[in-house]
Design a protein around this motif. Sequence first.
Motif, PDB file in Angstrom:
ATOM      1  N   LEU A  57      -2.993  -0.104  27.667  1.00 38.31           N
ATOM      2  CA  LEU A  57      -4.146   0.093  26.803  1.00 38.31           C
ATOM      3  C   LEU A  57      -4.814  -1.237  26.510  1.00 38.31           C
ATOM      4  N   ALA A  58      -6.119  -1.202  26.312  1.00 44.36           N
ATOM      5  CA  ALA A  58      -6.864  -2.420  26.000  1.00 44.36           C
ATOM      6  C   ALA A  58      -7.916  -2.114  24.942  1.00 44.36           C
ATOM      7  N   GLY A  59      -8.263  -3.136  24.172  1.00 43.47           N
ATOM      8  CA  GLY A  59      -9.279  -2.966  23.135  1.00 43.47           C
ATOM      9  C   GLY A  59      -9.136  -4.047  22.083  1.00 43.47           C
ATOM     10  N   HIS A  60     -10.115  -4.152  21.200  1.00 43.92           N
ATOM     11  CA  HIS A  60     -10.061  -5.124  20.118  1.00 43.92           C
ATOM     12  C   HIS A  60      -8.978  -4.748  19.118  1.00 43.92           C
ATOM     13  N   GLN A  61      -8.555  -5.720  18.333  1.00 47.56           N
ATOM     14  CA  GLN A  61      -7.439  -5.537  17.414  1.00 47.56           C
ATOM     15  C   GLN A  61      -7.649  -4.374  16.449  1.00 47.56           C
TER      16      GLN A  61
END
Length: 275
Positions: A57-61
């Motif tokens: 998974l990836a994305g901002h905090q």
Amino acid sequence: MFLHQIAALGGRPILAAIIGNDAAGDLLISELERMCVSTGTIVRTSEVLTTTKTRVLAGHQHAPKNQVIRIDHEPSGSIPNGVRNEYLSLVRTAIEDADAVIFSDYGYGAADEHIFEFCREATANRSVPLIVDSRFRLSVFRGAFSATPNQEEAEAAIGGPINDESCKELLKKFGHRALLVTCGGRGMRLYEADKQCKVIPAIGSTEPVDVTGAGDTVIAAFALGLASGLDVADAASIANHAGGIVVMKKRTAVASADELAASLDREAARAFHRP
């Protein structure tokens, strides 16, 4: 996934499977037991690898994470005869206590034609519904009570787009009593021999949040409905409600019994107020 859903709706899932004597197998057994899934009919052997799927998974905090890749570790090669014989014996034990059987084939070798034929004969002898879930080989497993393909799987089996005529022909060809085709945001289509197609509209929003596990939820609720003595149409309706609940949740999720009851109550109230 469908095992967790069965348990969440009050059923007693029993899993017959082959997994490895490895760390992934240990984790799987632990999770199954946490979800109240019976693991006494699972074969563990060092001769196979436990199927493992890693989602990255990836994305901002502080923002929602999205899956960008999935890494699969799958068993390869045939299953040794000794392991297969032990597995068949445990399948027999599992069916003896079952009120419905889901035959789930993901192409890893354990759910083959020989095991299916045994399941078909054993469930027929006890008048227990057998429901087929096969990602790639739907046409191989014929003569079950029902199958629950999604639209893509049905079209692959038909060799073209689905319509009432082609699905009726598919039902006859497979020798099933019913065929429940899930069509995403357009709901479901239920085909039974000698009956008109029943179109079941999607419940709730037609724009899902996450469709992960929706098919497993549908087959779990459908099987539970049949195991409880419901007719095919009512079991399909309940499965439709359950599927509509989980697609509005992020990632892999289940529908609880309370959520399902509330969704059915809302539908009944709407039907009551219709002119």
